[in-house]
Design an enzyme around this catalytic site. Structure first.
Site, mmCIF file in Angstrom:
data_model
loop_
_atom_site.group_PDB
_atom_site.id
_atom_site.type_symbol
_atom_site.label_atom_id
_atom_site.label_comp_id
_atom_site.label_asym_id
_atom_site.label_seq_id
_atom_site.Cartn_x
_atom_site.Cartn_y
_atom_site.Cartn_z
ATOM 1 N N HIS C 70 0.674 -1.063 0.050
ATOM 2 C CA HIS C 70 -0.067 -0.191 0.067
ATOM 3 C C HIS C 70 0.755 1.331 0.044
ATOM 4 C CE1 HIS C 70 -2.995 -2.910 0.861
ATOM 5 N NE2 HIS C 70 -3.739 -1.944 0.500
ATOM 6 N N PRO C 71 0.308 2.407 -0.634
ATOM 7 C CA PRO C 71 1.042 3.534 -0.742
ATOM 8 C C PRO C 71 0.856 4.419 0.745
ATOM 9 C CG PRO C 71 -1.139 3.922 -1.730
ATOM 10 C CD PRO C 71 -0.950 2.404 -1.098
ATOM 11 N N SER C 87 -6.563 3.474 -5.550
ATOM 12 C CA SER C 87 -5.704 4.173 -4.708
ATOM 13 C C SER C 87 -5.984 5.727 -5.053
ATOM 14 C CB SER C 87 -4.400 3.998 -4.280
ATOM 15 O OG SER C 87 -4.321 2.846 -3.328
ATOM 16 N N ALA C 89 -8.255 7.170 -6.813
ATOM 17 C CA ALA C 89 -9.584 7.741 -6.737
ATOM 18 C C ALA C 89 -9.919 7.885 -5.242
ATOM 19 C CB ALA C 89 -10.479 6.638 -7.579
ATOM 20 N N GLU C 90 -9.693 6.980 -4.666
ATOM 21 C CA GLU C 90 -9.891 6.885 -2.874
ATOM 22 C C GLU C 90 -9.295 8.241 -2.386
ATOM 23 O OE1 GLU C 90 -10.336 2.315 -2.844
ATOM 24 O OE2 GLU C 90 -8.507 3.264 -2.197
ATOM 25 N N GLN C 91 -8.017 8.593 -2.610
ATOM 26 C CA GLN C 91 -7.303 9.685 -2.008
ATOM 27 C C GLN C 91 -7.829 11.113 -2.419
ATOM 28 O OE1 GLN C 91 -3.270 9.349 -1.114
ATOM 29 N NE2 GLN C 91 -3.311 7.201 -0.784
#
Lengths: 295, 295, 295, 295
Positions: C70-71, C87, C89-91
């Site tokens: 994970h980032p 990731s 889109a979520e962030q």
């Protein structure tokens, strides 16, 4: 009488159609006859509107005959002589077949007073009333003049007819003749719907006995699985909802005084609109509550 | 008995002091005798504490004699034979002189059951109870053992004594033997206190008749000029406050349905703390209301 | 990524299945590979349970590799280097791509502190949080030991995976990953639902700007046509609902003071359960209001 | 200026009387002179009525001179040149001595616009207003005609005079120039007054900063020991009461969600009647609250 589908009625012979709908208006098959040729009806609302239009366009003497075709309310003599099945069921549903001798006598006096003033029977759509509100309706109407009362009688007859039609005919649409009374209990102490509360609905009576007309237990959503009254008009009158709140908190181990400050909570209210939706919720803690007319 | 000032009692002869306070504890002037030498008392609380200490330090047989000096509740025989003026007034105040024959018989059975188990009469400070709560108190205490009941009896006797002392002696300080029940009606439709609302306080009875024990009209501040109950203990029991809200809005021309959704609003609650302050307000609109236990 | 039906996924080749679900768990197609042979799945819940079971049964070093795949949150460097589309889109949805320089710097310090203590990145299911609650979550977790945090990270990874699966796969059943926030305004002055009231939902922020995240006008039933938040998790955090009540009564000609006692009414509350149903109604008159957590 | 008793003023020489009351009406001792011969006054209300009657009976040119004797609001030039001690204190109390340069400039433009239209200064009883409501008052009055504004000015001058008289003269009676803002927190979860709740009163400002103007902790009766505002007019304007309810329940160990559904509760309302009594109570549980305008 067994239910019939609107499509069957649309497809029936004229005689069959009139036989089925002959008593929608008491002893007055001529109304069904006049609308038979207008078939097919797209829905029961259209059918009812057509029948009502026949009544409204009818000559005064025909309208008077329609009024006079109705029985007295709660008349033992007429009951003995035979009512239409519809009238019989309506009067029994309102408890008019179970009056005391004194009550029968009071009804008879009222009927006679009305009939001797106007020359036709006192007519009211009994399924939209409690006994108290019938009495009040009678007292308000007796001082009217004959023309006003003839018009009022026709209105009541149309309401009776709509309810009979609603029960008889199955259609995709429904007549707007039903009300609904519901409740909802929210526990503001626990912060969640109050499940498992015993609820009673009491019809209050100024004369005679108040009586419990529905009992339920709230479900996990704090509501009753079925409306307290639904699928029929809400009888105009005064009611009391009673909620067993003391037991609810006792069973959940919430500390309260002894005896608890709140135990059975009564909410007293009146229904004035038989076709309305009455939502009467209760918000509780062990030491406070609120209610309001919701929708 | 006429009231006496504490300063007069402090200045009185020993005989005069004992004569005045001889029945504070029923037929037991020895308690007043033992505290006479401790005069002067700075206040009625100090006087009562001294008398109570005499009772608590007394030998068991003396305490038992004190218990046995009390009459049965609601005994016609004993009433005929003569009670102390104090007992007579207390029992009459609680309505125990106006029981039906059946109720007298029930009391007699209860008294006899208690007396035959414990060897002394059932004693309760009747001014702190409604008839319902006396019955409940009796049922809860009957299963106890004799030691527990002897102790409970002494507690009740001290409560009776405190109330008698409060009525008899005028002092700058007061014994904490009074409760208060009040209400307040706020009109959230008009945005002001609801003035002119008729209020009834009903003592509910599981057995026998419920009865109206106070009536009032709310003043400009939405309150009643006097507490609904004040200057005495609040009898433990169930109550209903009834507010004539329908009339209030009708008289002010606020549009409502017919009949109005809310007319007479009942608030049902219990009192468990006779010396407490119960404030039971009502917040209203024509279609909603709230209540809570305030202070 | 375009949605796929569960039946298509059930019928797909193993490679097709893994290609479609390879990033449900970030950069970890081996999880999809291991469940491919268990097809067909009866529903998306069964599919998710199977994937989750693979994660839970995986050897510790594999689980650690999953965590490390994970980032960092809000890392500009990693964003520049490229995240998975998911990731990214979520962030962005959480506003983490629009931080000020100072905020980026604060995030970087937090990420570094966490990574240097535990040896893996700080992972949280960002769609279930507001910025304030991410900060609080971080501060609560930093003092934990590595084992606890490894377990917490897996939980968060499963939550992220469930939301990705919910968005990707169309099935007859739904994963329980959505919450709902709704309101209802009842006018207790008029005795009916309050229609036409402007409502704003504001996400409050301890740091940075509070921001309006939904606007609506109440309909004839006093509700908003759509939930204020629906079809997604409710981010944990503090909110304020604002209702333009003064304008409502002004437009209806209800007499009020000038300025009106109540104008804009703020209801401030917190959401702690992202998958919960929060119903936050408002009961109003021109001079009073109530709210409660409903359901 | 030190307070004086009414009896001393009644007994004083005419010169002494006029010296004491010369600035009750700004720079206009002739009003005190005209009422000196009517002494003794039975109370301060009678004294004020006499002075007000002098103003109302005065010739138009005298009334205009009275109006023109007043300074501009928030004028730095006039402040530098010297105001009456009374004007100075009133303007400082309203924060008009702490404006930003931009605000001073805005005030000056407003004063000039008003003065150039009417030929006399804009006068308002500043102690009855917040900055927002002064601005609104100005905007409403500027379109008026001169006669209306002359009359409005006299009304405001009399309000200013009444407040000055109230501060200066000690009498058995009081002028009705004070309002009162109070609150009360009732804990409907615990069933008792909520003690120990931190309360803040904030004056909201459309322009400029909102500011906390009172802080208190509720006492055992759930009230604040002192009114939030008392002993002076309530400035017309918008306010917010903030109650730390989350902390209250946390400290009492009441289970709540995390974060708690309710934490700081804001009640936002307006004051329109500076001499009124505003009681703004809060009824709480961890998941619900109500407020209303009480009395």
């Amino acid at each position: 009488m067994s239910q019939q589908s609107l499509s069957d009625l649309n497809a029936a012979s004229k005689d069959g159609f009139v036989a089925a709908l002959g008593n929608i208006f008491e002893h007055s098959p001529w109304i069904a006859e006049q609308v038979a040729a207008s078939r097919p009806f797209a829905g029961v609302n259209q059918l009812f509107a057509a029948m009502k239009a026949v009544v409204e366009r009818a000559a005064p003497e025909l309208r008077l005959a329609l009024i006079k075709a109705h029985p007295d309310l709660a008349s033992k003599t007429q009951r003995a002589a035979g009512l239409t099945a519809e009238s019989n069921a309506e009067q029994s549903g309102a408890g008019l077949d179970r009056l005391s001798e004194a009550e029968y006598a009071a009804c008879e006096r009222a009927n006679n007073a009305y009939r001797s003033k106007f020359g036709f029977p006192y007519i009211v759509c009994i399924r939209r009333h409690t006994r108290d509100s019938v009495l009040r309706d009678f007292e308000r109407r007796l001082p009217n003049d004959a023309e006003t009362e003839a018009q009022r009688s026709i209105e009541e007859i149309c309401r009776i007819a709509a309810l009979r039609l609603d029960q008889l005919v199955v259609s995709d649409d429904r007549l707007k003749v039903h009300g609904r009374l519901s409740t909802h209990v929210l526990d503001n102490h626990g912060g969640k719907p109050a499940a498992g509360i015993a609820v009673e609905l009491v019809e209050l009576a100024a004369l005679g006995e108040s009586r419990v007309i529905a009992r339920a237990i709230t479900n996990d959503d704090g509501r009753t699985d079925q409306p307290l009254i639904g699928g029929r008009p809400l009888p105009i009158g005064r009611y009391e909802l009673r909620f067993s709140v003391g037991t609810y908190y006792l069973e959940r181990g919430v500390p309260t005084s002894d005896p608890p400050f709140l135990d059975e909570i009564p909410l007293r209210f009146a229904i004035s609109d038989p076709e309305g939706h009455y939502h009467v919720p209760l918000l509780i803690t062990p030491c406070s509550y609120s209610t309001y007319r919701g929708s």
